[in-house]
Design a protein around this motif. Sequence first.
Motif, PDB file in Angstrom:
ATOM      1  N   ASP A  40     156.933  30.305  87.647  1.00 23.29           N
ATOM      2  CA  ASP A  40     156.525  29.583  86.450  1.00 23.29           C
ATOM      3  C   ASP A  40     155.008  29.431  86.449  1.00 23.29           C
ATOM      4  O   ASP A  40     154.416  29.009  87.441  1.00 23.29           O
ATOM      5  N   SER A  41     154.397  29.772  85.316  1.00 24.65           N
ATOM      6  CA  SER A  41     152.937  29.695  85.233  1.00 24.65           C
ATOM      7  C   SER A  41     152.446  28.255  85.254  1.00 24.65           C
ATOM      8  O   SER A  41     151.329  27.978  85.679  1.00 24.65           O
ATOM      9  N   LEU A  83     149.793  26.246  72.642  1.00 25.91           N
ATOM     10  CA  LEU A  83     149.244  26.958  71.495  1.00 25.91           C
ATOM     11  C   LEU A  83     150.327  27.755  70.780  1.00 25.91           C
ATOM     12  O   LEU A  83     150.289  27.950  69.570  1.00 25.91           O
ATOM     13  N   MET A  84     151.299  28.227  71.534  1.00 27.23           N
ATOM     14  CA  MET A  84     152.388  29.012  70.979  1.00 27.23           C
ATOM     15  C   MET A  84     153.570  28.128  70.585  1.00 27.23           C
ATOM     16  O   MET A  84     154.537  28.596  70.002  1.00 27.23           O
ATOM     17  N   LYS A  85     153.497  26.828  70.944  1.00 25.83           N
ATOM     18  CA  LYS A  85     154.600  25.890  70.720  1.00 25.83           C
ATOM     19  C   LYS A  85     155.879  26.383  71.377  1.00 25.83           C
ATOM     20  O   LYS A  85     156.973  26.207  70.855  1.00 25.83           O
ATOM     21  N   ARG A  86     155.737  27.021  72.534  1.00 26.27           N
ATOM     22  CA  ARG A  86     156.887  27.559  73.269  1.00 26.27           C
ATOM     23  C   ARG A  86     156.759  27.223  74.756  1.00 26.27           C
ATOM     24  O   ARG A  86     156.557  28.107  75.585  1.00 26.27           O
ATOM     25  N   PRO A  87     156.855  25.948  75.136  1.00 26.35           N
ATOM     26  CA  PRO A  87     156.678  25.561  76.544  1.00 26.35           C
ATOM     27  C   PRO A  87     157.674  26.208  77.494  1.00 26.35           C
ATOM     28  O   PRO A  87     157.415  26.335  78.686  1.00 26.35           O
ATOM     29  N   GLU A  88     158.827  26.655  76.966  1.00 29.12           N
ATOM     30  CA  GLU A  88     159.844  27.240  77.833  1.00 29.12           C
ATOM     31  C   GLU A  88     159.473  28.630  78.324  1.00 29.12           C
ATOM     32  O   GLU A  88     160.118  29.178  79.223  1.00 29.12           O
ATOM     33  N   PHE A 106     146.742  34.439  79.543  1.00 27.50           N
ATOM     34  CA  PHE A 106     146.084  33.841  78.374  1.00 27.50           C
ATOM     35  C   PHE A 106     147.065  33.208  77.388  1.00 27.50           C
ATOM     36  O   PHE A 106     146.658  32.483  76.492  1.00 27.50           O
ATOM     37  N   ASP A 107     148.390  33.498  77.537  1.00 25.05           N
ATOM     38  CA  ASP A 107     149.354  32.797  76.692  1.00 25.05           C
ATOM     39  C   ASP A 107     150.337  31.961  77.505  1.00 25.05           C
ATOM     40  O   ASP A 107     151.266  31.376  76.968  1.00 25.05           O
ATOM     41  N   GLY A 108     150.129  31.917  78.823  1.00 22.89           N
ATOM     42  CA  GLY A 108     150.990  31.130  79.684  1.00 22.89           C
ATOM     43  C   GLY A 108     152.284  31.821  80.064  1.00 22.89           C
ATOM     44  O   GLY A 108     153.048  31.305  80.867  1.00 22.89           O
ATOM     45  N   GLY A 109     152.545  32.996  79.498  1.00 24.65           N
ATOM     46  CA  GLY A 109     153.778  33.730  79.778  1.00 24.65           C
ATOM     47  C   GLY A 109     153.504  35.096  80.361  1.00 24.65           C
ATOM     48  O   GLY A 109     152.362  35.449  80.689  1.00 24.65           O
ATOM     49  N   GLY A 131     150.932  37.630  78.325  1.00 27.77           N
ATOM     50  CA  GLY A 131     149.502  37.444  78.546  1.00 27.77           C
ATOM     51  C   GLY A 131     149.067  37.983  79.893  1.00 27.77           C
ATOM     52  O   GLY A 131     148.012  38.618  80.022  1.00 27.77           O
ATOM     53  N   LEU A 132     149.884  37.747  80.922  1.00 28.94           N
ATOM     54  CA  LEU A 132     149.573  38.233  82.263  1.00 28.94           C
ATOM     55  C   LEU A 132     149.560  39.760  82.303  1.00 28.94           C
ATOM     56  O   LEU A 132     148.618  40.375  82.810  1.00 28.94           O
ATOM     57  N   LEU A 133     150.597  40.388  81.769  1.00 29.61           N
ATOM     58  CA  LEU A 133     150.706  41.848  81.842  1.00 29.61           C
ATOM     59  C   LEU A 133     149.623  42.542  81.021  1.00 29.61           C
ATOM     60  O   LEU A 133     149.095  43.576  81.426  1.00 29.61           O
TER      61      LEU A 133
END
Length: 328
Positions: free
Chosen positions: A65-66, A74-79, A159-162, A165-167
């Motif tokens: 988990d990041s 920012l994406m409104k997607r904490p999951e 950069f997007d927490g998921g 963004g990492l890849l």
Amino acid sequence: MTDQAFVTLATNDSYVKGALVLASSLRQYNTKNKLVVLVTPQVSDSMRKILKKVYDDVRMVNVLDSGDSAHLALMKRPELGITLTKIHCWTLSEYTKCVFMDADTMVLCNIDELFEREELSAAPDPGWPDCFNSGVFVYKPSVETYNQLLKHAAEKGSFDGGDQGLLNSFFSSWATRDINKHLPFVYNLSSISIYSYLPAFKAFGANAKVVHFLGKAKPWNYTYDSKTKCTKSDLNDETVVHPEFLNLWWDLYTTRIIPLLTEEGVVKESTALQVEEIKEAVLQMSVSNSPQSVSSEERKERWEQGQVDYMGEDSYDNIKKKLDSYLQ
């Protein structure tokens, strides 16, 4: 091919439903490659047992988990933080090449030709085409790459927490270096992008090979009416999904997955279809047993408006008897 595999990830029982449909769609179009699913401890034993009937390899992995709540906000997607667990796919070193597919994707034809592509091949993301969408990508398993990804995540984050963004940060040359690594959009057709560029969908949609149910509302979050072939979202979500694709997903789910769930005695909640049929049956039985002074149309209208005769014909005991009779 024993050394090539389609790979997906299920982090809970809901996503297992998607993974089962994905596998069924790949089998339906006669893939020659292995099917592998990564599962986390949150997936129940009963669902893992069903996965083993459909997948060649069910592999338990730890959750990554990041913890990047700021970017995810920012994406409104904490999951989505848990989606970093996806990078475990690089540890499948017994395979020479793999195609990763999110559990909310479904194939519409045979796509084995993707294994002719090189790492990292992926389709553009509809939200930012200079980034690839990580829902479908071709890669080469490597423990070394896995360790480098972990290091990159620790040092630079996402950069997007998921995982996307990492890849995209790790494979940063994707946008400019080699056009051959840009998969056509038909290999990762975003269901929500259909309506942002409807003319293009009308022109090219018939060539779609993979549909990706992006967004918060997934196919399994819908209620399906087998009679009308209509779906309704169970979430307060305005995301529109093309009904044709959604119905294809539900057709696979009802014909191929529900029998597996039933056979294993998984909770009957697994089919909203049955729930709707039972509700309709109870209603019809109540209508047919109602006093002659009230027409069936009027009786049904009263039910739908919440005007139920709780002390008489529609009492708890009567409804229970009718429901028991129907189930038997």
